[in-house]
Design an enzyme around this catalytic site. Structure first.
Site, PDB file in Angstrom:
ATOM      1  N   ASP A 370       0.853  -1.175   0.000  1.00 47.05           N
ATOM      2  CA  ASP A 370       0.000   0.000   0.000  1.00 47.05           C
ATOM      3  C   ASP A 370       0.898   1.237   0.000  1.00 47.05           C
ATOM      4  OD1 ASP A 370      -2.355   1.570   0.322  1.00 47.05           O
ATOM      5  OD2 ASP A 370      -1.930   1.700   2.459  1.00 47.05           O
ATOM      6  N   ASP A 562      -1.697  -1.167   6.047  1.00 49.02           N
ATOM      7  CA  ASP A 562      -1.914  -0.758   7.441  1.00 49.02           C
ATOM      8  C   ASP A 562      -3.354  -0.373   7.746  1.00 49.02           C
ATOM      9  OD1 ASP A 562      -1.969   1.649   6.001  1.00 49.02           O
ATOM     10  OD2 ASP A 562      -1.309   2.788   7.747  1.00 49.02           O
ATOM     11  N   ASP A 566      -7.263  -2.609   3.903  1.00 53.51           N
ATOM     12  CA  ASP A 566      -6.266  -3.558   3.412  1.00 53.51           C
ATOM     13  C   ASP A 566      -6.521  -4.975   3.921  1.00 53.51           C
ATOM     14  OD1 ASP A 566      -4.783  -1.645   1.993  1.00 53.51           O
ATOM     15  OD2 ASP A 566      -3.694  -1.049   3.790  1.00 53.51           O
TER      16      ASP A 566
END
Length: 669
Positions: A370, A562, A566
């Site tokens: 990410d 995080d 996700d």
């Protein structure tokens, strides 16, 4: 629980099995059907277990003294050391160290009795039968010494982990209308206010009520660098208050704090076996009965084919064969190697939820990350201030004064950049225009602060090229005329370039970034970090689609994120990694590996620890099989004595244990 085809994530938690007969006397462990001691992390008092282990050293020391004394008397051919005296002395030496092993061999007969306890008992009692007392004692004694090494290594690893992450105070100072009282941390309720003095460790998660203070966060992140928190920010259990007396409003009960969850993860980590461990466990169950019947054949077959057959001679060879074939080095050192890897990871700010994920990390060839909060700091910062006005400081202060009336993250970034200057300006008539920005009067001047649509709405001309700027841009007009702009962007983490470099050095073939941020920003970050692929403007389901595509290509994928968004893709990946102890609960719960510090370079550290652990495990497997194969052949041919057998079994086990604990001293950065 996760469901994938490429790893063992569906395996239920089971206690870590350590084949140590002496752990039966410590409070807590039980034994499986094979007589193996089941070591349950967290189910016993570790300090008491350590005392029990140390107490068992005395019988071993006495046994060693009796063995050495007996060997000396044999060498000197002492007249009185004959008859019943000699077997009695050696018998006492044997019982001091061997009674537990023999007892567990007897107990295991109700299940599968072909285990190392059975082999050791048969070999050593057989040695006594043919009069080789000293060799029988030596085999059992050195086996037990090897167990002592294994126990010490496990206790040391558990002690270091426990000292690292779970030495919270049991009591806290509760602040109430009646004053400050000392109470048990477990009794504190969410919403209560507690006081923490300088130098004390925080016992509960909470919101900082004091203006600011610095904290040592090493217990959570592995970083010794102090972290400064300001009023309203979250302070986690395990942090050490460094500056001043502070007050916290408790946000989580004791048992649900971030540190409690981390400790639980570590204690469960040993329960998930790596595929190598599973193979060795299954192999030992097949291997042990095979070598037992081979040893039996070594006694029986020569009776029919060898002239002048001597039962004691062939029994001795069979006993040597049994001692050599005992799989101690494998069944002890391999789980110990993985446990050492988990301990080493913990000291480096990484929490592996099972040994199977240490193995899986070595197979990763694609890392998907990410952007916000993983490769970038996830905090908006002012990047550039441009103005047509002569006083740039006034321009920034005036914009900050107006933005201080907004709660938008971009507004907060501008206010933070301006500092105290903007707070001294008079602001009137603030109007928020949804989707556009703010309008208001600052120090007697009319300001428009927002996007291009805001200036167009009020017919304020500006350069169309400003629309090509990649970063988020805030346009400003003063008294109806364009006056400049401020760009806002998320900052790339300082060690993100190092993370990319180290991952490539460790053999990761493809690095991919997936983000919900706008694609132009994502592509800029990707170019800066030299990533292979990057995709922006994604929803959670889009991230899942990209990872499914990579897995369909035959890649072993680790995903690092995080946020709560996700969690689905973390679940899908072969290895899911949650970034930061402050990441969302959903991400941490579904992840296989938790990176406690917010440093992407720890992704490479996790891969490195996995590779080093597997390397050491296979070194031990190779060493054990090679030495045993050689000495087995020598023993069957009558060229090896029981002493060589002791080295092939216990000596190799000791070397393997020492090699396994070596990982705990390695540096991985």
């Amino acid at each position: 629980m996760k469901h994938t085809e490429n790893n063992d994530k569906e395996e239920d938690f089971k206690p870590l099995e350590i084949t140590s007969p002496r752990t039966a006397e410590a409070p807590g462990p039980s034994f499986d059907a094979d007589g193996n001691a089941i070591y349950q992390p967290g189910a016993e008092d570790h300090a008491h277990a350590e005392e029990e282990a140390k107490a068992s050293y005395l019988p071993t020391a006495i046994s060693l003294a009796l063995l050495l004394g007996g060997l000396l008397l044999d060498y000197l051919d002492t007249p009185w050391f004959v008859g019943y005296v000699r077997p009695v002395v050696y018998g006492i030496a044997y019982l001091l160290v061997g009674w537990r092993v023999v007892w567990h061999a007897i107990k295991s007969m109700r299940g599968s009795f072909f285990n190392e306890f059975f082999l050791m008992s048969m070999a050593t009692l057989g040695a006594f039968y043919i009069g080789e007392y000293a060799e029988g004692v030596a085999v059992m004694l050195f086996y037990v010494i090897g167990e002592h090494f294994q126990e010490a290594a496990v206790l040391r690893s558990r002690r270091s982990i426990k000292a690292l992450i779970d030495n919270r105070p049991d009591e806290v100072e509760l602040v109430s209308e009646q004053g400050i009282t000392t109470v048990k941390a477990r009794t504190v309720q969410v919403g209560d206010v507690v006081q923490v003095k300088a130098g004390e460790k925080v016992a509960l998660d909470g919101e900082l009520l004091t203006d600011r203070s610095s904290f040592n966060t090493a217990a959570l992140t592995g970083e010794s660098k102090p972290d400064t928190k300001t009023k309203g920010e979250t302070v986690l259990a395990g942090m050490i208050n460094l500056d001043r007396v502070i007050e916290l409003r408790v946000t989580s009960p004791y048992e649900n704090s971030a540190l409690s969850k981390i400790l639980q993860m570590v204690e469960q980590a040993g329960s998930r076996k790596a595929k190598t461990q599973q193979f060795i466990t299954k192999f030992a169950k097949v291997y042990t009965p095979i070598v037992f019947f081979l040893a039996l054949g070594l006694i029986v077959v020569p009776y029919f084919v060898v002239e002048g057959y001597d039962f004691d001679q062939w029994l001795y060879r069979a006993l040597i064969f049994l001692v050599i074939s005992c799989p101690c080095a494998l069944v002890i050192s391999i789980p110990l190697g993985y446990f050492g890897g988990i301990g080493a990871a913990s000291r480096n700010g990484l929490l592996f939820k099972g040994a199977n994920f240490l193995d899986q990390m070595t197979q990763v060839d694609t890392v998907v990350m990410d952007k916000t909060g993983t490769l970038t700091e996830g905090v908006f910062k002012v990047q550039e201030v441009q103005t047509t006005l002569p006083d740039k400081a006034w321009f920034l202060s005036a914009v900050a004064a107006l933005e201080s009336k907004s709660t938008h993250p971009i507004a907060k970034a501008i206010v933070e950049e301006a500092g105290q200057a903007g707070q001294r300006m008079a602001v009137h008539g603030v109007e928020e225009i949804s989707g556009h920005g703010l309008k208001g009067e600052v120090d007697g001047k009319q300001l428009l602060v927002g996007n291009g649509r805001l200036l167009e709405k009020y017919k304020v001309p500006y350069d169309a090229k400003l629309k090509e700027i990649v970063e988020t841009i805030v346009l400003v007009a003063v008294d109806g005329a364009y006056a400049g702009y401020i760009t806002i962007a998320d900052k790339v983490k300082a060690d993100a370039p190092l993370a990319v470099q180290r991952m490539r050095e460790l053999g990761v073939k493809k690095l991919v970034m997936l983000s919900g941020d706008k694609d132009s920003i994502v592509q800029k970050v990707a170019r800066e970090l030299q990533l292979d692929e990057a995709y922006g403007g994604l929803l959670p389901q889009d991230k899942v689609s990209h990872v499914e595509r990579l897995k369909a290509e035959g890649r072993t994928v680790a995903f690092v994120g995080d946020g709560i968004n996700d969690a689905p893709v973390i679940t899908l990946a072969d290895v899911g990694m949650a970034m930061g102890a402050l990441g969302s609960d959903a991400a941490i719960e579904t992840a296989d590996v938790v990176i406690q510090a917010d440093h992407p370079s720890r992704i490479a550290t996790a891969i490195n620890i996995g590779k080093k652990t597997k390397q050491i495990v296979w070194q031990n497997i190779t060493l054990a099989f090679a030495v045993k194969a050689i000495v087995l052949l020598l023993g069957a041919g009558g060229l090896a004595t029981m002493w060589e057998a002791v080295f092939a079994d216990v000596g190799v086990a000791l070397l393997a244990i020492l090699n396994a604990v070596r990982i705990q001293r390695m540096k991985f950065d």
